[in-house]
Write a protein that holds these residues in place. Structure first.
Motif, PDB file in Angstrom:
ATOM      1  N   THR A  28      38.255  27.634  76.129  1.00  0.00           N
ATOM      2  CA  THR A  28      37.776  26.262  76.086  1.00  0.00           C
ATOM      3  C   THR A  28      36.848  25.971  77.256  1.00  0.00           C
ATOM      4  OG1 THR A  28      39.721  25.488  74.877  1.00  0.00           O
ATOM      5  CG2 THR A  28      38.522  23.843  76.161  1.00  0.00           C
ATOM      6  N   SER A  84      33.175  24.762  76.591  1.00  0.00           N
ATOM      7  CA  SER A  84      32.713  23.458  77.050  1.00  0.00           C
ATOM      8  C   SER A  84      31.354  23.571  77.732  1.00  0.00           C
ATOM      9  CB  SER A  84      33.738  22.849  78.007  1.00  0.00           C
ATOM     10  OG  SER A  84      33.283  21.625  78.535  1.00  0.00           O
ATOM     11  N   TYR A  96      45.145  21.128  73.122  1.00  0.00           N
ATOM     12  CA  TYR A  96      44.698  22.054  72.091  1.00  0.00           C
ATOM     13  C   TYR A  96      45.233  21.652  70.717  1.00  0.00           C
ATOM     14  CZ  TYR A  96      43.736  25.073  76.127  1.00  0.00           C
ATOM     15  OH  TYR A  96      43.275  25.585  77.306  1.00  0.00           O
ATOM     16  N   GLU A 128      40.607  20.124  71.866  1.00  0.00           N
ATOM     17  CA  GLU A 128      39.877  21.079  72.696  1.00  0.00           C
ATOM     18  C   GLU A 128      39.895  22.507  72.146  1.00  0.00           C
ATOM     19  OE1 GLU A 128      40.809  20.908  76.849  1.00  0.00           O
ATOM     20  OE2 GLU A 128      40.691  18.712  76.911  1.00  0.00           O
TER      21      GLU A 128
END
Length: 485
Positions: free
Chosen positions: A232, A236, A406, A452
């Motif tokens: 992640t 990102s 998540y 996420e």
């Protein structure tokens, strides 16, 4: 092709040396020996790869659907012919056990089969118009050049999951392969596509460190979409770069997947599923079970049976047929997990079994007395540690499952399938399975996460949609339009 070739970049149908002064060392995670040192690509190489993809995209896009399909049919044949080689590379480069390598091989074959049908599924529409004499045509076309960043954990399948549908829908592709698995996430795939007869420039592969070419790969003006499978944190950053440069992304990121074992569950079946969903590939799968949430009425008997099952799993050399637990990808992964383990034990968790490591091989480990705020439950562990959390109700089980940033996959065990579906609707995740474990991937089904855990969906019609775009062409076919001025 000899293994020595896999020390080169693959650009515009040619195997060339990387131009950087740096190297990517391809290391066997079990023996910790270097398989090969690959001269890295630099930005000049990257530019050549993107230019090659750009140059070939127009002709590939207009290639007849039947010809595209024939290339994919030949690719399937080549993949099957070279199965033993592919399996061997997955074992020695990614630390795959033979069971995991077989699972990965079959998943990749499924993606190729599904993608082979895409050239004849590029359908458009004709829609009516409110303007007299006009019709609205919707044409579907490829996006152009796709950038794919390969992962190291399921490198062959997860790279193929983007490469095959992207090329099948008329795009061309540049792959930045994973530094920890450069062959199986890119170079070997390029070799297979080359043998299958795909045109030069349709697929290009560069091997280089993210610090040297990572941002440039995402920002390159030729790339219309960036497909990334990984953490992640990196996802990102990719999303931020892509957004700044108005690029679309397909991001499949981290997971903290939960199995909810309700009070009416078949415990023996739940134990079997939990062992597979947690320990396949040492738990180094985005969909792996991270937390096992058990109703208090069955908690103790589940833990007892699970301990017995886990202690029967052999850890060691991944090339041996009966090995279930192979090595973690590197020493840093072992150290990170041991630190999470140590801190969680210090906060009250108890080791039921396992916990030790020998080199990069860590014993399959079960922890009880875990709470959701402990590192072993809060973090995506990506290793062979199962965190067991006791709850008092179905409602609490759902709350615990959802108390995570998540939302990728999950699992629910109950004898009442309707109850399971109703619980599944309340779990914030992109995928969840009733009376099964969390590691499922079928080429024709929507794959992706919430929160996420990523953006977009892979698989079937969702992949076709992701890698194509549509254009509205309005046609005045009967006369001309009247305008008020």
């Amino acid at each position: 092709m000899s293994p020595q070739t896999f020390t080169k970049q693959y650009i515009n149908g040619h195997w060339i040396n990387g131009s950087s002064e740096k190297y990517v060392d391809n290391i066997n995670p079990y023996t910790q020996q270097t398989i090969a040192s690959i001269p890295s690509a630099n930005e000049d190489d990257l530019n050549k790869a993107y230019q090659a993809a750009l140059n070939s995209q127009g002709s590939w896009m207009t290639t007849a659907p039947g010809e595209k399909r024939a290339c994919f049919d030949q690719l399937l044949k080549v993949v099957y012919d070279r199965k033993d080689e592919i399996i061997d590379w997955l074992v020695k480069e990614a630390g795959s056990t033979l069971v995991k390598a077989e699972v990965e091989f079959q998943a990749a074959v499924g993606i190729i089969r599904e993608s082979a049908g895409f050239p004849t599924r590029m359908s458009g529409q004709i829609l009516p118009s409110n303007t007299p004499g006009k019709e609205n045509r919707i044409y579907r076309s490829p996006k152009g050049v796709i950038g794919v960043i390969g992962p190291w954990n399921f490198p062959f399948h997860l790279a193929m999951r983007s490469i095959a549908p992207a090329i099948a829908t008329g795009n061309t592709v540049v792959v930045k392969s994973a530094s920890d698995a450069p062959v199986t996430s890119g170079l070997l795939i390029a070799d297979l596509f080359e043998e299958a007869g795909f045109p030069e420039g349709a697929l290009n592969v560069v091997v280089g460190r993210g610090a040297e070419i990572g941002d440039a790969f995402v920002k390159h003006p030729a790339a219309k979409l960036i497909s990334f499978t990984g953490s992640t944190e990196i996802g990102s950053h990719i999303g931020e770069l892509a957004g700044k440069h108005i690029k679309e992304t397909a991001l499949e990121l981290g997971g903290n997947n939960a199995m909810l074992v309700l009070d009416d569950a078949d415990i023996d079946q739940a134990v079997e599923a939990a062992a597979f969903g947690k320990f396949l590939h040492q738990g180094q799968i985005c969909m792996s079970l991270n937390r096992i949430i058990i109703h208090e009425n069955i908690h103790d008997i589940f833990v007892e049976k699970f301990k017995e099952k886990v202690e029967s799993l052999k850890a060691g050399d991944p090339s041996e047929k009966d090995t279930v637990i192979g090595p973690l990808i590197n020493k840093e992964a072992v150290e990170r997990i041991q630190e999470n383990l140590k801190e969680s034990i210090g906060r009250g968790a108890e080791i039921v079994t396992g916990g030790e490591a020998d080199g990069n091989v860590m014993q399959p480990t079960v922890l009880s007395g875990v709470t959701n705020d402990m590192p072993i439950a809060k973090n995506e562990i990506f290793g062979p540690v199962a965190a067991v959390i006791k709850v008092v109700s179905e409602t609490e089980a759902i709350e615990v499952a959802n108390s995570s940033p998540y939302g990728l996959s999950g699992s629910i065990f109950t004898r009442d399938v309707h109850r399971g579906v109703e619980v599944a609707k309340r779990v914030e995740t992109g995928m969840i399975h009733i009376n099964d474990q969390s590691v499922n991937d079928e080429a024709h089904v929507a794959f992706g996460g919430e929160k996420e855990s990523g953006l977009g969906r892979f698989g079937g019609e969702w992949a076709l949609e992701k890698f194509t775009t549509v254009k509205w062409i309005g046609v005045m076919k009967n006369g001309y339009r009247y305008f008020p001025f």
